[in-house]
Write an enzyme that holds these catalytic residues in place. Sequence first.
Site, PDB file in Angstrom:
ATOM      1  N   ASP A  21      44.000  40.465  43.282  1.00 17.39           N
ATOM      2  CA  ASP A  21      43.439  40.566  41.930  1.00 17.39           C
ATOM      3  C   ASP A  21      44.073  41.699  41.128  1.00 17.39           C
ATOM      4  OD1 ASP A  21      41.808  39.788  39.871  1.00 17.39           O
ATOM      5  OD2 ASP A  21      40.067  40.926  40.550  1.00 17.39           O
ATOM      6  N   ASN A  23      46.410  41.143  38.378  1.00 16.93           N
ATOM      7  CA  ASN A  23      47.705  40.836  37.741  1.00 16.93           C
ATOM      8  C   ASN A  23      47.643  40.971  36.221  1.00 16.93           C
ATOM      9  OD1 ASN A  23      48.389  40.133  40.301  1.00 16.93           O
ATOM     10  ND2 ASN A  23      48.615  37.941  39.915  1.00 16.93           N
ATOM     11  N   GLY A  24      46.588  40.419  35.638  1.00 17.52           N
ATOM     12  CA  GLY A  24      46.449  40.415  34.189  1.00 17.52           C
ATOM     13  C   GLY A  24      46.378  41.832  33.637  1.00 17.52           C
ATOM     14  N   ARG A  25      45.506  42.653  34.247  1.00 20.08           N
ATOM     15  CA  ARG A  25      45.355  44.036  33.767  1.00 20.08           C
ATOM     16  C   ARG A  25      46.650  44.826  33.922  1.00 20.08           C
ATOM     17  NH1 ARG A  25      40.285  45.070  37.330  1.00 20.08           N
ATOM     18  NH2 ARG A  25      40.853  42.972  37.999  1.00 20.08           N
ATOM     19  N   HIS A  38      51.436  38.040  36.825  1.00 21.76           N
ATOM     20  CA  HIS A  38      51.506  37.029  37.893  1.00 21.76           C
ATOM     21  C   HIS A  38      52.920  36.983  38.480  1.00 21.76           C
ATOM     22  CE1 HIS A  38      47.528  35.872  36.824  1.00 21.76           C
ATOM     23  NE2 HIS A  38      47.849  35.295  35.686  1.00 21.76           N
ATOM     24  N   GLU A  68      37.200  28.377  39.673  1.00 22.24           N
ATOM     25  CA  GLU A  68      36.764  28.945  38.393  1.00 22.24           C
ATOM     26  C   GLU A  68      37.946  29.318  37.505  1.00 22.24           C
ATOM     27  OE1 GLU A  68      35.562  29.829  41.396  1.00 22.24           O
ATOM     28  OE2 GLU A  68      33.526  29.036  41.243  1.00 22.24           O
ATOM     29  N   LEU A 132      53.633  33.364  62.276  1.00 20.63           N
ATOM     30  CA  LEU A 132      52.526  33.616  61.343  1.00 20.63           C
ATOM     31  C   LEU A 132      52.144  32.336  60.583  1.00 20.63           C
ATOM     32  CD1 LEU A 132      50.817  35.677  59.569  1.00 20.63           C
ATOM     33  CD2 LEU A 132      52.853  35.827  58.109  1.00 20.63           C
ATOM     34  N   ARG A 189      40.481  43.314  48.975  1.00 22.89           N
ATOM     35  CA  ARG A 189      40.513  42.943  47.555  1.00 22.89           C
ATOM     36  C   ARG A 189      41.127  44.087  46.764  1.00 22.89           C
ATOM     37  NH1 ARG A 189      36.662  39.509  43.681  1.00 22.89           N
ATOM     38  NH2 ARG A 189      37.963  39.636  41.855  1.00 22.89           N
ATOM     39  N   ILE A 196      33.218  39.112  45.967  1.00 25.06           N
ATOM     40  CA  ILE A 196      33.896  38.146  46.825  1.00 25.06           C
ATOM     41  C   ILE A 196      34.431  36.964  46.014  1.00 25.06           C
ATOM     42  CG2 ILE A 196      33.537  36.600  48.831  1.00 25.06           C
ATOM     43  CD1 ILE A 196      33.546  39.529  49.606  1.00 25.06           C
ATOM     44  N   GLU A 208      35.209  42.667  58.004  1.00 26.41           N
ATOM     45  CA  GLU A 208      35.256  44.022  57.435  1.00 26.41           C
ATOM     46  C   GLU A 208      35.871  43.929  56.038  1.00 26.41           C
ATOM     47  OE1 GLU A 208      34.001  46.712  58.785  1.00 26.41           O
ATOM     48  OE2 GLU A 208      33.420  45.638  60.602  1.00 26.41           O
TER      49      GLU A 208
HETATM   50  C1  IPE Z   1      39.511  35.909  42.188  1.00 24.06           C
HETATM   51  O1  IPE Z   1      39.933  36.651  41.095  1.00 24.06           O
HETATM   52  C2  IPE Z   1      40.417  34.742  42.396  1.00 24.06           C
HETATM   53  C3  IPE Z   1      41.783  35.067  42.767  1.00 24.06           C
HETATM   54  C4  IPE Z   1      42.259  36.243  43.048  1.00 24.06           C
HETATM   55  C5  IPE Z   1      42.657  33.945  42.865  1.00 24.06           C
HETATM   56  P1  IPE Z   1      39.270  36.479  39.655  1.00 24.06           P
HETATM   57  O2  IPE Z   1      39.934  37.446  38.780  1.00 24.06           O
HETATM   58  O3  IPE Z   1      39.299  35.066  39.266  1.00 24.06           O
HETATM   59  O4  IPE Z   1      37.762  36.889  39.966  1.00 24.06           O
HETATM   60  P2  IPE Z   1      36.627  37.449  39.015  1.00 24.06           P
HETATM   61  O5  IPE Z   1      36.538  36.519  37.855  1.00 24.06           O
HETATM   62  O6  IPE Z   1      37.044  38.819  38.607  1.00 24.06           O
HETATM   63  O7  IPE Z   1      35.400  37.467  39.866  1.00 24.06           O
HETATM   64  C1  IPE Z   2      44.603  37.619  40.006  1.00 22.08           C
HETATM   65  O1  IPE Z   2      44.833  38.411  38.889  1.00 22.08           O
HETATM   66  C2  IPE Z   2      45.372  36.330  39.981  1.00 22.08           C
HETATM   67  C3  IPE Z   2      44.565  35.140  39.665  1.00 22.08           C
HETATM   68  C4  IPE Z   2      43.267  35.117  39.559  1.00 22.08           C
HETATM   69  C5  IPE Z   2      45.276  33.899  39.462  1.00 22.08           C
HETATM   70  P1  IPE Z   2      44.034  38.186  37.541  1.00 22.08           P
HETATM   71  O2  IPE Z   2      44.769  37.215  36.713  1.00 22.08           O
HETATM   72  O3  IPE Z   2      42.619  37.831  37.831  1.00 22.08           O
HETATM   73  O4  IPE Z   2      44.123  39.631  36.897  1.00 22.08           O
HETATM   74  P2  IPE Z   2      42.943  40.437  36.201  1.00 22.08           P
HETATM   75  O5  IPE Z   2      41.825  40.517  37.180  1.00 22.08           O
HETATM   76  O6  IPE Z   2      42.579  39.691  34.962  1.00 22.08           O
HETATM   77  O7  IPE Z   2      43.543  41.774  35.922  1.00 22.08           O
HETATM   78 MG    MG Z   3      40.987  38.973  38.184  1.00 19.61          MG
END
Ligand code: IPE
Ligand code: IPE
Ligand code: MG
Length: 245
Positions: A21, A23-25, A38, A68, A132, A189, A196, A208
């Site tokens: 998690d 990537n966007g930020r 990404h 989602e 693996l 995470r 989760i 864990e």
């Molecule tokens: C969880 O991340 C899904 C993946 C890493 C693929 P999200 O960014 O979608 O989760 P939320 O919305 O913050 O819970």
């Molecule tokens: C996780 O990074 C990758 C996917 C959910 C596909 P995000 O895209 O959720 O990045 P944030 O959480 O918005 O920073």
């Molecule tokens: Mg995210």
Amino acid sequence: MSLKEKLIKDKLPNHVAIIMDGNGRWAIRKGAARIFGHQNGVTPVDDVVKASAELGIKFVTLYAFSTENWGRPLEEIDALMGLLVSTIKKETKKLLENNIRLLTIGDLTKLPENTRRELNQLVQATSANTGLTVILALSYSSRHEIILAARKIIQDAIAGKLLPEEMNPELFESYLQTAGIPDPELLIRTSGEYRISNFLLYQSAYTELYFTSKLWPDFRAEDYYEALLDYQNRERRFGKTSEQL
Ligand code: IPE
Ligand code: IPE
Ligand code: MG
């Protein structure tokens, strides 16, 4: 002594699950579009896969796209699917050379035709590999997985293949998409979120949990070793007392 050297070989997890998690930020902080994050999330995948193979970890499950996540802007989804295909093409040789098997969990029927085809081809091509196993969770939702299992169980019961009293955890697990895969001992995470997000809910009953504020594109082998070291210092009691262990 490096972090890697500090790891105790026979105390490594068999299965590590990762919610990749942030990537966007990461991209936004750099003044770029989310997809740039990404794109930069591929290097950490390489790092984790390589480190896991070297350490002899047997299973790594990567949460790449949730059910989602289909609710995101179309533009981002398209870019993600495109990235998936180009990454598969790029990684095929590496997986084959390193005896790595690829599996998927999730509802692949929702993926664009070419993405699904490329994925299935790579799963096929690596199916005999014995090193693996990398499990990609794509269009995955744990609740959906559990509901599908429940449906199948009801069908089998109605067909007379199953009696209610025969149901137990082992049999239930055999109905999940992760059938045959041991539960993860460690779940990582990134990005500082403490949730989760519909990932492996049944399978992580005694897993864990390890949370790091690092955003996924910044996560490297050293961060992975740090998580594994942290795991090795935990006492897994499974409901018992310390004295009993
Ligand atoms: C969880 O991340 C899904 C993946 C890493 C693929 P999200 O960014 O979608 O989760 P939320 O919305 O913050 O819970
Ligand atoms: C996780 O990074 C990758 C996917 C959910 C596909 P995000 O895209 O959720 O990045 P944030 O959480 O918005 O920073
Ligand atoms: Mg995210």
